[in-house]
Scaffold this motif. Sequence first.
Motif, PDB file in Angstrom:
ATOM      1  N   VAL A 297      11.598  32.547  20.209  1.00 31.66           N
ATOM      2  CA  VAL A 297      10.269  33.161  20.082  1.00 31.66           C
ATOM      3  C   VAL A 297       9.241  32.123  19.655  1.00 31.66           C
ATOM      4  N   ILE A 298       9.622  31.275  18.695  1.00 31.26           N
ATOM      5  CA  ILE A 298       8.703  30.223  18.240  1.00 31.26           C
ATOM      6  C   ILE A 298       8.354  29.276  19.386  1.00 31.26           C
ATOM      7  N   MET A 299       9.366  28.849  20.135  1.00 30.94           N
ATOM      8  CA  MET A 299       9.126  27.907  21.220  1.00 30.94           C
ATOM      9  C   MET A 299       8.369  28.564  22.378  1.00 30.94           C
ATOM     10  N   ALA A 300       8.554  29.868  22.577  1.00 28.76           N
ATOM     11  CA  ALA A 300       7.787  30.553  23.618  1.00 28.76           C
ATOM     12  C   ALA A 300       6.306  30.552  23.275  1.00 28.76           C
ATOM     13  N   GLY A 301       5.986  30.821  22.003  1.00 23.07           N
ATOM     14  CA  GLY A 301       4.585  30.825  21.600  1.00 23.07           C
ATOM     15  C   GLY A 301       3.985  29.442  21.451  1.00 23.07           C
ATOM     16  N   ARG A 302       4.825  28.465  21.143  1.00 24.13           N
ATOM     17  CA  ARG A 302       4.313  27.114  20.917  1.00 24.13           C
ATOM     18  C   ARG A 302       4.400  26.241  22.163  1.00 24.13           C
ATOM     19  N   THR A 303       5.610  26.118  22.702  1.00 31.25           N
ATOM     20  CA  THR A 303       5.851  25.184  23.798  1.00 31.25           C
ATOM     21  C   THR A 303       5.597  25.810  25.160  1.00 31.25           C
ATOM     22  N   GLY A 304       6.092  27.046  25.369  1.00 31.37           N
ATOM     23  CA  GLY A 304       5.861  27.700  26.648  1.00 31.37           C
ATOM     24  C   GLY A 304       4.375  27.852  26.951  1.00 31.37           C
ATOM     25  N   ALA A 305       3.603  28.231  25.938  1.00 38.21           N
ATOM     26  CA  ALA A 305       2.156  28.356  26.123  1.00 38.21           C
ATOM     27  C   ALA A 305       1.521  26.996  26.408  1.00 38.21           C
ATOM     28  N   ALA A 306       2.007  25.950  25.728  1.00 40.02           N
ATOM     29  CA  ALA A 306       1.465  24.608  25.956  1.00 40.02           C
ATOM     30  C   ALA A 306       1.760  24.136  27.375  1.00 40.02           C
ATOM     31  N   PHE A 307       2.976  24.402  27.872  1.00 42.22           N
ATOM     32  CA  PHE A 307       3.305  24.029  29.253  1.00 42.22           C
ATOM     33  C   PHE A 307       2.378  24.739  30.243  1.00 42.22           C
ATOM     34  N   ALA A 308       2.192  26.040  30.059  1.00 41.86           N
ATOM     35  CA  ALA A 308       1.351  26.798  30.980  1.00 41.86           C
ATOM     36  C   ALA A 308      -0.097  26.318  30.933  1.00 41.86           C
ATOM     37  N   ALA A 309      -0.611  26.048  29.739  1.00 43.62           N
ATOM     38  CA  ALA A 309      -1.999  25.609  29.615  1.00 43.62           C
ATOM     39  C   ALA A 309      -2.208  24.226  30.230  1.00 43.62           C
ATOM     40  N   ALA A 310      -1.282  23.306  29.978  1.00 44.35           N
ATOM     41  CA  ALA A 310      -1.434  21.940  30.493  1.00 44.35           C
ATOM     42  C   ALA A 310      -1.356  21.916  32.020  1.00 44.35           C
ATOM     43  N   ILE A 311      -0.339  22.555  32.583  1.00 43.74           N
ATOM     44  CA  ILE A 311      -0.185  22.548  34.043  1.00 43.74           C
ATOM     45  C   ILE A 311      -1.257  23.401  34.694  1.00 43.74           C
TER      46      ILE A 311
ATOM     47  N   LEU B  90       9.512  29.584  32.826  1.00 46.42           N
ATOM     48  CA  LEU B  90       8.393  30.526  32.936  1.00 46.42           C
ATOM     49  C   LEU B  90       7.071  29.870  32.551  1.00 46.42           C
ATOM     50  N   GLY B  91       7.095  28.984  31.570  1.00 48.62           N
ATOM     51  CA  GLY B  91       5.862  28.291  31.200  1.00 48.62           C
ATOM     52  C   GLY B  91       5.328  27.435  32.331  1.00 48.62           C
ATOM     53  N   CYS B  92       6.204  26.680  32.985  1.00 48.20           N
ATOM     54  CA  CYS B  92       5.777  25.834  34.101  1.00 48.20           C
ATOM     55  C   CYS B  92       5.392  26.672  35.320  1.00 48.20           C
ATOM     56  N   TYR B  93       6.117  27.760  35.553  1.00 51.86           N
ATOM     57  CA  TYR B  93       5.827  28.607  36.715  1.00 51.86           C
ATOM     58  C   TYR B  93       4.437  29.231  36.607  1.00 51.86           C
ATOM     59  N   THR B  94       4.128  29.818  35.452  1.00 51.06           N
ATOM     60  CA  THR B  94       2.809  30.437  35.294  1.00 51.06           C
ATOM     61  C   THR B  94       1.702  29.392  35.341  1.00 51.06           C
ATOM     62  N   GLY B  95       1.993  28.177  34.874  1.00 52.53           N
ATOM     63  CA  GLY B  95       0.981  27.127  34.961  1.00 52.53           C
ATOM     64  C   GLY B  95       0.695  26.709  36.392  1.00 52.53           C
ATOM     65  N   LEU B  96       1.744  26.537  37.197  1.00 56.57           N
ATOM     66  CA  LEU B  96       1.559  26.138  38.589  1.00 56.57           C
ATOM     67  C   LEU B  96       0.930  27.244  39.425  1.00 56.57           C
ATOM     68  N   ARG B  97       1.126  28.508  39.033  1.00 56.30           N
ATOM     69  CA  ARG B  97       0.555  29.631  39.784  1.00 56.30           C
ATOM     70  C   ARG B  97      -0.803  30.045  39.225  1.00 56.30           C
ATOM     71  N   CYS B  98      -1.367  29.235  38.355  1.00 54.83           N
ATOM     72  CA  CYS B  98      -2.676  29.546  37.769  1.00 54.83           C
ATOM     73  C   CYS B  98      -3.756  29.506  38.848  1.00 54.83           C
ATOM     74  N   GLU B  99      -4.681  30.451  38.809  1.00 59.13           N
ATOM     75  CA  GLU B  99      -5.783  30.480  39.762  1.00 59.13           C
ATOM     76  C   GLU B  99      -6.775  29.358  39.444  1.00 59.13           C
ATOM     77  N   ARG B 100      -7.691  29.120  40.390  1.00 61.76           N
ATOM     78  CA  ARG B 100      -8.592  27.968  40.269  1.00 61.76           C
ATOM     79  C   ARG B 100      -9.879  28.317  39.534  1.00 61.76           C
TER      80      ARG B 100
END
Length: 367
Positions: free
Chosen positions: A212-226, A321-331
């Motif tokens: 849970v900690i890594m989902a809120g910390r790292t998963g969110a960071a992966f999605a935001a960066a990508i 899931l973090g990388c997937y949502t980041g790559l599928r982010c709209e423009r």
Amino acid sequence: MESAHYTIDGEVLRVGLRGAWVLQGQQVYESPAAVLKERSGVERVAFDASALQQWDSRLVLFVLEVFQAARGKQIDTRGLPRQLLEWIALTEAGERFQAKTGPVNFFAHVGERAGDLWLSLAGYFRFLGEVVMALVNSVRGRAHWHWDDVLHFVQNTGIEALPIVSLISFLVGLILAFVGLVQLSQFGASLFVANLVGLAMVREMGAMMTGVIMAGRTGAAFAAAIGSMNVSEETDAFKVMAISPVEFLVIPRLLGLFLMMPLLCLYADFVGILGGIFVAVTLKGLSLVEYLNQTRGAIALNDIFTGLIKGTTFGFIIGFLGCYTGLRCERNSAAVGSSTTKAVVYSITALIVADAIFAVLFNALKV
């Protein structure tokens, strides 16, 4: 022939669109405002674009004219092309009127949701295939990533996460021990709180709370960066240079988190047990040696491996899931925040589902 014809069906005014609606063409139609003024009993306006051949912004202007004339009435836009609705949604008038749609058929709504779910699942499996192919290329030495990137994410997802993992794990162990002591002391079995805290942390809470900690910390960071890279078209630049974004952006993040999650789980188990010791020794006055001996007797090697398997799986799920949502982010910039939120929500939900599956599986295997 009129480019727009109007038909009345009870309280519904149907606007039929025909032919080509382009700026260079000639459109013949009666003013929507005049039609609605003549037919005062109309409560809802619907569209029929089945005879529409081609269109551009000229049709957008006409639909907005209908919206303006039908102010205060229900507007059913399901008969219009999807791309036209997307264009209208970008306008201020579209934002005001797009919510005023007619009643949606329940079965049609369920069908649309089912179709969206199927497309989402297909997207997940397609991305999983891309990740697997990228890993195969890595084994063959053809991937476009470096171990320096992996070490960077090892530090980012592992070492820099120790403070928050320490705090949460210590508090979880403390809470488990306090609740356990309150109940077990009624039966004179206070010492067995060591079993409760040890097994709970090693088998369940250590891996789950770390996830849970890594989902809120790292998963969110992966999605935001990508996602930010996707918005700024950096991912498109990688493709132009014949570099796979999955290989260059996803694999180092996945490997870094995959390698660190088991170690973080072991660390969380240790700190959680320390939290239990703190409560048991200071609040109940139990002997430290007795507590440690009881904990050592309660925890078996398969219990530790159970937590490690869960932690490793949780790490892959969070990174995936973090990388997937980041790559599928709209423009657009707003989509970055939306993708970050999705990454956290999807990851935590997937962790709980995976933990339930593990619980059933380990019980069936008598582990």
